[in-house]
Enzyme design. Structure first.
Site, PDB file in Angstrom:
ATOM      1  N   GLU A   1      48.074  36.365  73.949  1.00  0.00           N
ATOM      2  CA  GLU A   1      47.323  35.323  73.233  1.00  0.00           C
ATOM      3  C   GLU A   1      47.890  35.151  71.822  1.00  0.00           C
ATOM      4  O   GLU A   1      48.314  36.119  71.195  1.00  0.00           O
ATOM      5  CB  GLU A   1      45.848  35.722  73.122  1.00  0.00           C
ATOM      6  CG  GLU A   1      44.943  35.086  74.170  1.00  0.00           C
ATOM      7  CD  GLU A   1      44.668  33.597  73.918  1.00  0.00           C
ATOM      8  OE1 GLU A   1      45.496  32.911  73.281  1.00  0.00           O
ATOM      9  OE2 GLU A   1      43.616  33.128  74.360  1.00  0.00           O
ATOM     10  N   ASP A   2      47.845  33.925  71.325  1.00  0.00           N
ATOM     11  CA  ASP A   2      48.264  33.678  69.950  1.00  0.00           C
ATOM     12  C   ASP A   2      47.245  34.254  68.964  1.00  0.00           C
ATOM     13  O   ASP A   2      47.595  34.986  68.050  1.00  0.00           O
ATOM     14  CB  ASP A   2      48.471  32.170  69.706  1.00  0.00           C
ATOM     15  CG  ASP A   2      47.293  31.313  70.168  1.00  0.00           C
ATOM     16  OD1 ASP A   2      46.299  31.854  70.706  1.00  0.00           O
ATOM     17  OD2 ASP A   2      47.358  30.082  69.994  1.00  0.00           O
TER      18      ASP A   2
ATOM     19  N   ASP B   1      39.834  34.424  68.076  1.00  0.00           N
ATOM     20  CA  ASP B   1      38.965  33.909  67.013  1.00  0.00           C
ATOM     21  C   ASP B   1      37.531  34.340  67.362  1.00  0.00           C
ATOM     22  O   ASP B   1      37.115  35.439  67.015  1.00  0.00           O
ATOM     23  CB  ASP B   1      39.177  32.388  66.994  1.00  0.00           C
ATOM     24  CG  ASP B   1      38.449  31.664  65.885  1.00  0.00           C
ATOM     25  OD1 ASP B   1      38.189  32.284  64.850  1.00  0.00           O
ATOM     26  OD2 ASP B   1      38.132  30.473  66.050  1.00  0.00           O
TER      27      ASP B   1
ATOM     28  N   PHE C   1      41.959  28.872  58.860  1.00  0.00           N
ATOM     29  CA  PHE C   1      42.664  28.214  59.963  1.00  0.00           C
ATOM     30  C   PHE C   1      44.163  28.308  59.697  1.00  0.00           C
ATOM     31  O   PHE C   1      44.639  27.906  58.633  1.00  0.00           O
ATOM     32  CB  PHE C   1      42.220  26.759  60.099  1.00  0.00           C
ATOM     33  CG  PHE C   1      42.583  26.191  61.434  1.00  0.00           C
ATOM     34  CD1 PHE C   1      41.810  26.484  62.559  1.00  0.00           C
ATOM     35  CD2 PHE C   1      43.698  25.399  61.592  1.00  0.00           C
ATOM     36  CE1 PHE C   1      42.151  25.995  63.814  1.00  0.00           C
ATOM     37  CE2 PHE C   1      44.048  24.899  62.841  1.00  0.00           C
ATOM     38  CZ  PHE C   1      43.273  25.195  63.949  1.00  0.00           C
TER      39      PHE C   1
ATOM     40  N   ARG D   1      53.427  23.473  65.220  1.00  0.00           N
ATOM     41  CA  ARG D   1      53.729  24.590  66.131  1.00  0.00           C
ATOM     42  C   ARG D   1      55.119  25.188  65.869  1.00  0.00           C
ATOM     43  O   ARG D   1      55.368  26.346  66.165  1.00  0.00           O
ATOM     44  CB  ARG D   1      53.691  24.124  67.593  1.00  0.00           C
ATOM     45  CG  ARG D   1      52.309  23.799  68.118  1.00  0.00           C
ATOM     46  CD  ARG D   1      52.337  23.701  69.638  1.00  0.00           C
ATOM     47  NE  ARG D   1      51.178  22.996  70.171  1.00  0.00           N
ATOM     48  CZ  ARG D   1      49.997  23.557  70.425  1.00  0.00           C
ATOM     49  NH1 ARG D   1      49.804  24.833  70.168  1.00  0.00           N
ATOM     50  NH2 ARG D   1      49.009  22.841  70.918  1.00  0.00           N
TER      51      ARG D   1
END
Ligand code: IMP
Length: 174
Positions: A97-98, A101, A150, A163
């Site tokens: 996973e990036d 959160d 963020f 990205r």
């Protein structure tokens, strides 16, 4: 309103941490049936670097997910837009996973994959925002813990932009 991109984690620091994670995973998965599951789209850069830092035979699978949410938060309703290409029964699954959160997406994926009877299932995340946790999930391999902000770059987007930035960055408006 103009936007500034401010580096939070440099390209060099990411590269060094990914190498360490790769070494650790190599030690722990020797002799097993490793399958990396890249969660699209955000994990595509991390997965490609991590895979090359792991010195073992492996399969790489891609899972497309879309989580419905408003603005920059997720609702926890996760839709699978592209499933794995093969069964994973008896294999050693490492979900890549990036960012974790709220934890809702990864919790949903763990539930989904457990029904497919892999031999083992673990999570490798590049980033974690602990202050935003809504559901606790074990993160077996973690790159960095970050504050509640963020972030974009290294695969992560803001409305599909940024990205391709090589570092993890903050988008600041003024
Ligand atoms: P969670 O379900 O709240 O844990 O969110 C997981 C997904 O939300 C991640 O895989 C990202 O796609 C997205 N996300 C959460 N925080 C960020 C961020 O700071 N930047 C970009 N995407 C994010």
């Amino acid at each position: 309103m103009s936007q500034r991109i401010v580096t939070l984690i440099s390209e060099e620091d990411i590269a060094a941490r990914v190498k360490e994670l790769g070494r650790q995973i190599t030690e722990e998965y020797r002799g097993r049936n490793l399958v990396l599951v890249c969660v699209l789209k955000g994990s595509f850069v991390f997965t490609s670097d991590l895979a090359r830092a792991i010195d073992l035979p492996m399969r790489i699978e891609f899972l497309g997910v879309r989580s419905y949410g408003e603005g920059t938060t997720t609702s926890g309703v996760v839709q699978i837009t592209q499933d794995l290409s093969r069964p994973i029964e008896g294999e050693d699954i490492l979900i890549v996973e990036d960012i974790i959160d709220t934890g809702l997406t990864i919790a949903h994926l763990l539930d989904l994959f457990r029904t497919r009877r892999p031999n083992s299932i673990k999570v490798c995340a590049l980033l974690h925002k602990p202050s935003r946790t809504r559901i606790q999930v074990p993160i077996d391999y973690l790159g960095f813990t970050i504050k509640d902000a963020f972030v974009v770059g290294y695969g992560l987007d803001w409305a599909e932009k940024y990205r391709n930035l090589p570092s993890i960055s903050l988008v600041e408006s003024d």
